[in-house]
Write a protein that holds these residues in place. Structure first.
Motif, PDB file in Angstrom:
ATOM      1  N   LEU A 137      -5.192  -0.139   8.837  1.00  0.00           N
ATOM      2  CA  LEU A 137      -4.497   0.393   7.666  1.00  0.00           C
ATOM      3  C   LEU A 137      -4.695   1.899   7.528  1.00  0.00           C
ATOM      4  CD1 LEU A 137      -5.530  -2.375   5.098  1.00  0.00           C
ATOM      5  CD2 LEU A 137      -3.324  -2.164   6.257  1.00  0.00           C
ATOM      6  N   ASP A 138      -3.613   2.576   7.202  1.00  0.00           N
ATOM      7  CA  ASP A 138      -3.647   4.016   6.956  1.00  0.00           C
ATOM      8  C   ASP A 138      -3.508   4.239   5.453  1.00  0.00           C
ATOM      9  OD1 ASP A 138      -3.197   6.755   6.700  1.00  0.00           O
ATOM     10  OD2 ASP A 138      -2.064   6.870   8.578  1.00  0.00           O
ATOM     11  N   LEU A 142       0.793   3.153   1.709  1.00  0.00           N
ATOM     12  CA  LEU A 142       0.296   2.121   0.804  1.00  0.00           C
ATOM     13  C   LEU A 142       0.825   0.737   1.156  1.00  0.00           C
ATOM     14  CD1 LEU A 142      -1.300   1.425  -1.761  1.00  0.00           C
ATOM     15  CD2 LEU A 142       0.768   1.903  -3.083  1.00  0.00           C
ATOM     16  N   ASN A 143       2.113   0.634   1.416  1.00  0.00           N
ATOM     17  CA  ASN A 143       2.736  -0.677   1.656  1.00  0.00           C
ATOM     18  C   ASN A 143       2.706  -1.050   3.135  1.00  0.00           C
ATOM     19  OD1 ASN A 143       3.842   0.233  -1.021  1.00  0.00           O
ATOM     20  ND2 ASN A 143       4.695  -1.830  -0.926  1.00  0.00           N
ATOM     21  N   VAL A 188       5.168  -8.077  -3.767  1.00  0.00           N
ATOM     22  CA  VAL A 188       5.146  -6.772  -3.105  1.00  0.00           C
ATOM     23  C   VAL A 188       5.644  -6.983  -1.682  1.00  0.00           C
ATOM     24  CG1 VAL A 188       3.248  -5.823  -4.476  1.00  0.00           C
ATOM     25  CG2 VAL A 188       2.745  -7.041  -2.347  1.00  0.00           C
ATOM     26  N   SER A 189       6.090  -5.927  -1.063  1.00  0.00           N
ATOM     27  CA  SER A 189       6.521  -6.003   0.336  1.00  0.00           C
ATOM     28  C   SER A 189       5.664  -5.058   1.167  1.00  0.00           C
ATOM     29  CB  SER A 189       7.997  -5.629   0.472  1.00  0.00           C
ATOM     30  OG  SER A 189       8.214  -4.296   0.038  1.00  0.00           O
ATOM     31  N   LYS A 205      -5.978 -16.672   8.591  1.00  0.00           N
ATOM     32  CA  LYS A 205      -6.263 -16.641   7.158  1.00  0.00           C
ATOM     33  C   LYS A 205      -5.753 -15.407   6.425  1.00  0.00           C
ATOM     34  CE  LYS A 205     -10.060 -17.424   3.905  1.00  0.00           C
ATOM     35  NZ  LYS A 205     -11.495 -17.739   3.749  1.00  0.00           N
ATOM     36  N   TYR A 206      -6.001 -14.209   6.935  1.00  0.00           N
ATOM     37  CA  TYR A 206      -5.868 -13.013   6.110  1.00  0.00           C
ATOM     38  C   TYR A 206      -4.666 -12.134   6.432  1.00  0.00           C
ATOM     39  CZ  TYR A 206     -10.557 -13.775   4.241  1.00  0.00           C
ATOM     40  OH  TYR A 206     -11.649 -14.296   3.611  1.00  0.00           O
ATOM     41  N   VAL A 207      -4.170 -11.527   5.348  1.00  0.00           N
ATOM     42  CA  VAL A 207      -3.275 -10.375   5.426  1.00  0.00           C
ATOM     43  C   VAL A 207      -4.019  -9.231   4.748  1.00  0.00           C
ATOM     44  CG1 VAL A 207      -1.084  -9.368   4.704  1.00  0.00           C
ATOM     45  CG2 VAL A 207      -1.188 -11.781   5.350  1.00  0.00           C
ATOM     46  N   PHE A 208      -4.457  -8.263   5.527  1.00  0.00           N
ATOM     47  CA  PHE A 208      -5.194  -7.127   4.977  1.00  0.00           C
ATOM     48  C   PHE A 208      -4.214  -6.077   4.453  1.00  0.00           C
ATOM     49  CE2 PHE A 208      -8.374  -8.895   7.876  1.00  0.00           C
ATOM     50  CZ  PHE A 208      -9.518  -8.849   7.087  1.00  0.00           C
ATOM     51  N   VAL A 209      -4.445  -5.643   3.223  1.00  0.00           N
ATOM     52  CA  VAL A 209      -3.633  -4.584   2.622  1.00  0.00           C
ATOM     53  C   VAL A 209      -4.566  -3.610   1.913  1.00  0.00           C
ATOM     54  CG1 VAL A 209      -1.630  -6.094   2.298  1.00  0.00           C
ATOM     55  CG2 VAL A 209      -3.299  -5.842   0.446  1.00  0.00           C
ATOM     56  N   ASP A 210      -3.982  -2.520   1.451  1.00  0.00           N
ATOM     57  CA  ASP A 210      -4.771  -1.553   0.690  1.00  0.00           C
ATOM     58  C   ASP A 210      -5.229  -2.174  -0.632  1.00  0.00           C
ATOM     59  OD1 ASP A 210      -5.413   1.546   0.569  1.00  0.00           O
ATOM     60  OD2 ASP A 210      -4.767   0.924  -1.432  1.00  0.00           O
TER      61      ASP A 210
END
Length: 401
Positions: A137-138, A142-143, A188-189, A205-210
């Motif tokens: 993630l950068d 954000l999205n 959110v998208s 299992k995971y979706v990593f987001v900010d």
């Protein structure tokens, strides 16, 4: 000189006049060799899997996890922040927001977990090292999201699929009537920038987001979170530190080590290892019936010699010890050859990776002296018992008849 041991050595290396006895002895030795080899390789395989699992968990999970005792979330107060800052054992800590969500990509749906993480999350875990495609993630975007390999397969999506974003939805809290999908879900998208791999459960299992995107989706406040993940310094005992931290944070928060919140994984590994050990020990016990048979055949073959020894004053106990030693030496020979072959195969697998789980992951094995000791003790005890059982067939009436 130990007379029974001397005679046992002579009987073991000398060929019998009856070819069938020689064949039975070879078969008995081969059974011990194969049993030893199989047991050692199985134990080494489970040791390798344990190290492999630990390595994967170190990449995906923190050393220490702090979560709420009641409810899903808690507030990151100044008091909690101050307590963490005062711990010299802590190398890094990060806030986390985690929740079960609905995923949609084009016409495909999937239920998974969103995990909102801060910019320093990779200081706490090495999850970025598990990326198989793309990047982590950068914070400037954000999205964006990083998903597990299993989720990527189920949704048939890849990295930087700009044509269609991944929609992440979570039900809105409340008791009002649902009149539309928009009214029922927060949404959110995100664009996928990376795909990570790892243990099957983790990769599915995971979706990593900010972190801020996850809070926005769940309508969380700026200091609301579901967990604090902590990395401790090298050499610090996790259990002792967890107990210390628990006493300072109080009863409203729960402090767990990596082993504690992955207890089921470790229990499964230990149980499988124990069951495999018991199963192969049972197989070895069956194989050692060949040793019993070989010794009994040798006793019958050497009956005249035994009568001579008995007449010369050798006691019945010493005669029995001859064949106990013979069975023990036969077992020791099979054990030595089996361990040599097993250790060689394990070291060759570690060095050259002959057997692969996937095209990129070799079958994990680990050599350690505990496995050598366990196999040696198991085989020697069973071999000794087999020899004792066989030698118990010798009696005064048998010798004199």
């Amino acid at each position: 000189m130990n007379f029974p041991l001397y005679i046992a050595k002579r009987y073991l290396v000398a060929k019998s006049s009856k070819n069938a006895i020689n064949i039975i002895t070879v078969i008995a030795s081969f059974g011990v060799i194969v049993g030893t080899l199989a047991l050692f390789i199985i134990l080494s395989g489970f040791s390798g899997f344990r190290l492999f699992t630990n390595s994967m968990l170190q990449s995906s999970d923190p050393d220490i996890k702090i979560s709420a005792v009641k409810g899903k979330s808690f507030l990151y107060t100044d008091q909690v922040s101050q307590i963490l800052k005062e711990q010299p054992e802590i190398l890094a800590s990060t806030q986390v927001v985690e929740e079960r969500v609905f995923l949609q990509y084009k016409e495909r749906d999937h239920i998974s977990y969103i995990k909102g993480v801060g910019t320093n999350y990779t200081d706490v875990t090495r999850v970025d090292s598990t990326l198989s495609v793309g990047q982590w993630l950068d914070p400037d975007f954000l999205n964006s999201a990083v998903i597990g390999y299993g989720i990527s397969e189920k949704l048939s999506m890849g990295v930087l699929s700009f044509g269609e974003p991944l929609y992440i939805r979570v039900p809105k809290p409340g008791t009002n009537y649902i009149t539309s999908q928009r009214a029922a879900f927060n949404e959110v998208s995100a664009q996928i920038v990376g795909v990570y791999s790892g243990l099957e459960e983790f990769a599915n299992k995971y979706v990593f987001v900010d972190l801020s995107l996850a809070r926005k989706l769940l309508n969380y406040s700026e200091n609301q979170l579901t967990a604090i993940e902590v990395k401790i310094k090298e050499g610090v005992d996790p259990e002792n530190f967890a107990e210390k931290l628990q006493s300072q944070l109080g009863s409203s928060l729960k402090v767990e080590t990596r082993i504690q919140f992955n207890a089921l994984t470790y229990q499964v590994l230990n149980t499988e290892s124990l069951i495999s050990y018991l199963v192969f020990t049972l197989i070895i016990m069956i194989a050692l019936f060949n040793v019993i048979g070989a010794i009994i055949m040798m006793i019958i073959d050497k009956k005249e010699n035994l009568k001579t020894l008995f007449s010369l004053g050798v006691t019945l106990k010493e005669i029995k010890r001859i064949f106990v030693f013979q069975g023990f030496l036969l077992t020791l020979f099979g054990l030595s050859v089996g361990l040599f072959l097993g250790i060689s195969l394990v070291l060759l697998q570690k060095q050259f990776s002959f057997f692969m789980i996937t095209t990129s992951i070799p079958y994990p094995v680990a050599f350690n002296f505990y496995n050598v000791f366990l196999v040696a003790i198991t085989i020697l005890i069973l071999g000794y018992l087999a020899a004792r059982i066989a030698s118990s067939s010798i009696s005064k009436n048998f010798i004199e008849s």
